[in-house]
Design a protein around this motif. Structure first.
Motif, PDB file in Angstrom:
ATOM      1  N   LEU A  34       0.863  -1.183   0.000  1.00 49.96           N
ATOM      2  CA  LEU A  34       0.000   0.000   0.000  1.00 49.96           C
ATOM      3  C   LEU A  34       0.897   1.230   0.000  1.00 49.96           C
ATOM      4  N   TYR A  93       6.361  10.090  -6.754  1.00 47.05           N
ATOM      5  CA  TYR A  93       5.481   8.920  -6.704  1.00 47.05           C
ATOM      6  C   TYR A  93       5.858   7.924  -7.796  1.00 47.05           C
ATOM      7  N   LEU A 108      -0.461  -0.956  -4.562  1.00 51.48           N
ATOM      8  CA  LEU A 108      -1.845  -0.515  -4.476  1.00 51.48           C
ATOM      9  C   LEU A 108      -1.831   0.910  -3.934  1.00 51.48           C
ATOM     10  N   GLY A 109      -2.186   1.862  -4.760  1.00 48.16           N
ATOM     11  CA  GLY A 109      -2.107   3.257  -4.364  1.00 48.16           C
ATOM     12  C   GLY A 109      -3.397   3.773  -3.768  1.00 48.16           C
ATOM     13  N   ILE A 110      -3.260   4.774  -2.908  1.00 48.55           N
ATOM     14  CA  ILE A 110      -4.399   5.481  -2.327  1.00 48.55           C
ATOM     15  C   ILE A 110      -4.195   6.977  -2.532  1.00 48.55           C
ATOM     16  N   ILE A 116      -2.961  11.264  -9.427  1.00 51.97           N
ATOM     17  CA  ILE A 116      -2.167  10.073  -9.129  1.00 51.97           C
ATOM     18  C   ILE A 116      -1.978   9.221 -10.385  1.00 51.97           C
ATOM     19  N   ALA A 120       1.301   7.243 -11.808  1.00 51.37           N
ATOM     20  CA  ALA A 120       1.261   5.781 -11.785  1.00 51.37           C
ATOM     21  C   ALA A 120       1.449   5.208 -13.185  1.00 51.37           C
ATOM     22  N   THR A 228      -7.384   1.846 -12.248  1.00 54.38           N
ATOM     23  CA  THR A 228      -7.559   2.979 -11.354  1.00 54.38           C
ATOM     24  C   THR A 228      -9.049   3.236 -11.137  1.00 54.38           C
ATOM     25  N   ASP A 270      -4.981   1.466  -8.126  1.00 52.46           N
ATOM     26  CA  ASP A 270      -5.146   2.482  -7.087  1.00 52.46           C
ATOM     27  C   ASP A 270      -6.594   2.935  -6.996  1.00 52.46           C
ATOM     28  N   PHE A 292     -11.164  -1.116  -1.337  1.00 53.68           N
ATOM     29  CA  PHE A 292      -9.715  -1.312  -1.302  1.00 53.68           C
ATOM     30  C   PHE A 292      -9.385  -2.722  -0.802  1.00 53.68           C
TER      31      PHE A 292
END
Length: 319
Positions: A34, A93, A108-110, A116, A120, A228, A270, A292
């Motif tokens: 994460l 990032y 796994l992006g938040i 973002i 990514a 995404t 994400d 998530f």
């Protein structure tokens, strides 16, 4: 890691464990991680409601009490954005994701805002220069806006331009797009880019099997997938930067996420735009945390598959 605390059901033993009791700090060795993008400078530039920069930490608190029942990511912390320097935050990032991808970790992006996605997508393109990459965005908005600066509304147009400059194909599928949340210019740009669109009304009216077929058809022409999810796609979610008038029931969004992961090609995923400033009774937090957790569960299956080598994910093996 101080954010990870919550209820302890000691009498239940191992069967009563929750996320906060087992999550680890990412050290480069874990197959699932994460990572937060604590930035909403792109949302501000896009004239949206700021507050999504607080999303990663708020979501950690919501995840902390969930029961352990599937994939469990390690926590790689946050990439922040100081003084509105969006491009610098995006570059940081991208570098963080590149390191994870090269370690064999599935990030796994938040978010953070949907800016973002530009960072990514760039990481995945750079990590796999020879792969045919597909982007699947679950979102009422196409986010293909033309502007003189990057924002939460421009990421996929920017990625398309990156692909054009590199001589790579740009494959983009937007699921849940709203006819009333995008201008004619955006739809024309989507057509020019040969993007695939399945509208929100179609997803609500057609059988799930038809949605699954659209996903399988798109995935079939790619080697790897970046998934995404803009959390404003969830019907009734108040905790977002740009609320949707219609949106999709959470069970449909979950179905889509599971179907995309079932391709065996997801290498990066994400969730963006969770904005705790506008949450009500943690309703949005619960929705996004559940989604998530579904994503982590499916990604955990992916990690086990790739470790065991039991599924051919594409025409070539990208690790």
């Amino acid at each position: 890691m101080t954010l990870w605390n919550g209820r302890i059901d000691a009498a239940e033993g191992a069967g009563g464990l929750r996320w906060h009791q087992v999550i680890q700090t990412y050290d480069g060795s874990q197959k699932l991680a994460l990572i937060g993008f604590a930035c909403d400078a792109g949302v501000a530039r896009n004239q949206g409601r700021i507050g999504a920069a607080q999303g990663p930490d708020a979501l950690r608190k919501a995840l902390a009490n969930l029961p352990v029942c599937g994939g469990m990511p390690a926590d790689a912390g946050n990439i922040g954005c100081d003084d509105g320097h969006l491009e610098h935050a995006q570059a940081c990032y991208t570098e963080a994701l590149l390191s994870m991808l090269r370690n064999g970790t599935l990030p796994l992006g938040i978010g953070g805002g949907h800016e973002i996605a530009r960072a990514a997508g760039r990481a995945l393109y750079q990590a796999y220069p020879d792969a045919v990459i597909g982007i699947i965005n679950i979102d009422p908005h196409l986010d293909l806006r033309l502007d003189n600066q990057a924002s939460s509304g421009t990421p996929f147009r920017e990625l398309a331009e990156d692909c054009a400059q590199a001589g790579r194909p740009f494959h983009y599928l937007c699921l849940g797009a709203s006819r009333f949340a995008n201008t004619r210019a955006l739809f024309e740009r989507a057509q020019q880019l040969q993007a695939d669109i399945v509208y929100d009304t179609e997803l609500l009216e057609q059988p799930l099997s038809a949605t699954a077929e659209s996903i399988r058809k798109f995935c079939a022409k790619t080697d790897l997938i970046y998934l995404t999810v803009d959390s404003d796609c969830i019907a009734g979610n108040p905790a977002v930067s740009a609320p949707a008038a219609l949106g999709l029931p959470l069970h449909i969004v979950e179905f889509i996420v599971r179907e995309v992961f079932a391709s065996g090609k997801v290498r990066l995923a994400d969730i963006a735009e969770y904005n705790p400033v506008y949450d009500r009774d943690h309703q949005g937090a619960r929705m996004v945390a559940r989604l998530f957790a579904v994503m982590a569960d499916e990604a955990g299956k992916y990690s086990r598959i790739t470790q065991n080598g039991t599924r051919q994910r594409s025409r070539r093996q990208y690790r």
